[in-house]
Design a protein around this motif. Structure first.
Motif, PDB file in Angstrom:
ATOM      1  N   ARG A  99     -14.151  28.825  60.219  1.00 30.72           N
ATOM      2  CA  ARG A  99     -13.498  29.666  59.211  1.00 30.72           C
ATOM      3  C   ARG A  99     -13.441  28.971  57.872  1.00 30.72           C
ATOM      4  N   LEU A 100     -13.591  27.672  57.845  1.00 36.17           N
ATOM      5  CA  LEU A 100     -13.485  26.944  56.592  1.00 36.17           C
ATOM      6  C   LEU A 100     -14.556  27.360  55.595  1.00 36.17           C
ATOM      7  N   GLN A 105     -15.380  31.974  49.814  1.00 28.54           N
ATOM      8  CA  GLN A 105     -15.748  33.377  49.601  1.00 28.54           C
ATOM      9  C   GLN A 105     -14.501  34.248  49.544  1.00 28.54           C
ATOM     10  N   GLU A 106     -13.539  33.982  50.438  1.00 22.04           N
ATOM     11  CA  GLU A 106     -12.311  34.761  50.452  1.00 22.04           C
ATOM     12  C   GLU A 106     -11.547  34.590  49.144  1.00 22.04           C
ATOM     13  N   ALA A 134      -7.000  31.489  49.926  1.00 20.23           N
ATOM     14  CA  ALA A 134      -6.891  30.657  51.128  1.00 20.23           C
ATOM     15  C   ALA A 134      -7.106  29.178  50.824  1.00 20.23           C
ATOM     16  N   ALA A 135      -8.082  28.851  49.985  1.00 20.11           N
ATOM     17  CA  ALA A 135      -8.356  27.449  49.673  1.00 20.11           C
ATOM     18  C   ALA A 135      -7.198  26.837  48.889  1.00 20.11           C
ATOM     19  N   LEU A 161     -13.006  15.495  45.789  1.00 18.86           N
ATOM     20  CA  LEU A 161     -11.650  15.270  45.294  1.00 18.86           C
ATOM     21  C   LEU A 161     -11.322  16.195  44.128  1.00 18.86           C
ATOM     22  N   GLY A 162     -12.263  16.363  43.199  1.00 19.06           N
ATOM     23  CA  GLY A 162     -12.043  17.238  42.043  1.00 19.06           C
ATOM     24  C   GLY A 162     -11.785  18.681  42.442  1.00 19.06           C
ATOM     25  N   THR A 163     -12.466  19.138  43.482  1.00 15.21           N
ATOM     26  CA  THR A 163     -12.265  20.508  43.967  1.00 15.21           C
ATOM     27  C   THR A 163     -10.853  20.678  44.506  1.00 15.21           C
ATOM     28  N   VAL A 164     -10.387  19.690  45.279  1.00 15.15           N
ATOM     29  CA  VAL A 164      -9.025  19.751  45.818  1.00 15.15           C
ATOM     30  C   VAL A 164      -8.018  19.759  44.674  1.00 15.15           C
TER      31      VAL A 164
END
Length: 193
Positions: A99-100, A105-106, A134-135, A161-164
């Motif tokens: 699901r990750l 996309q979600e 969701a992310a 890390l930058g995405t988080v």
């Protein structure tokens, strides 16, 4: 277990209970579960887990904590330690179910409008978290609910890390807007214009 033993355990600090549990005292570990079980399940629900799944993952987390209780040194709170275990187990479950990959996309397809007030004009944190993609919800919950650092979250999610950091920043901004009193949110937007 006798009433006197229950009272004795209830008066002990988490570190003392963990030491007793490491020495084989199951009742001491049971007291830790009693104290922190609902907080662990609550974190998992905020991360996006269904209630029954949160119960299952929390149970698995406490089983793992019991098996590894000797690793708990009392340098941080027991609750934070077991929440990290639970968060990692939940993430492994998400990855296992593949699901990750659908999270990005979600998030792009749209989440609940963060500016739409509920019927009474009030909202709580759980409802605010539900309004995030969701992310974003996952990253905010892991960093602020489970106590993981941005780097630990990035490693657990296998994301840069930058995405988080971006997900956390956007998520917190949406939560601030969503949870701010109606007048304060408008004033903040007008002041930035």
């Amino acid at each position: 277990m006798s009433g006197a033993n229950t009272t004795r355990l209830a008066n002990l600090h988490d570190v003392e209970l963990a030491a007793l549990a490491a020495a084989g005292d199951r009742a001491a570990f049971g007291e830790l579960v009693r104290r922190h079980g609902s907080a662990v399940r609550g974190l998992l629900r905020r991360m996006g887990s269904a209630p029954a799944e949160a119960d299952d993952v929390a149970q698995d987390a406490f089983l793992m904590a019991f098996e590894r209780i000797r690793e708990f040194r009392g340098e941080g709170a027991f609750a934070a330690w077991v929440k990290k275990i639970a968060a990692r187990l939940y993430l492994r479950r998400l990855q296992r179910e593949r699901r990750l990959a659908g999270l990005a996309q979600e998030a792009e397809d749209g989440s609940v409008d963060a500016h739409q007030p509920d019927a009474a004009g009030r909202i709580d944190l759980d409802e605010g978290l539900k309004s995030l993609g969701a992310a974003e919800r996952l990253c905010v919950s892991m960093c602020y609910g489970a106590g993981l650092s941005h780097a630990e979250t990035a490693e657990a999610l296998n994301l840069p890390l930058g995405t988080v950091k971006s997900h956390v920043k956007r998520g917190l901004e949406k939560l601030r807007t969503r949870l701010a009193p109606a007048g304060a949110a408008l004033e903040g937007r007008q002041g930035n214009g």
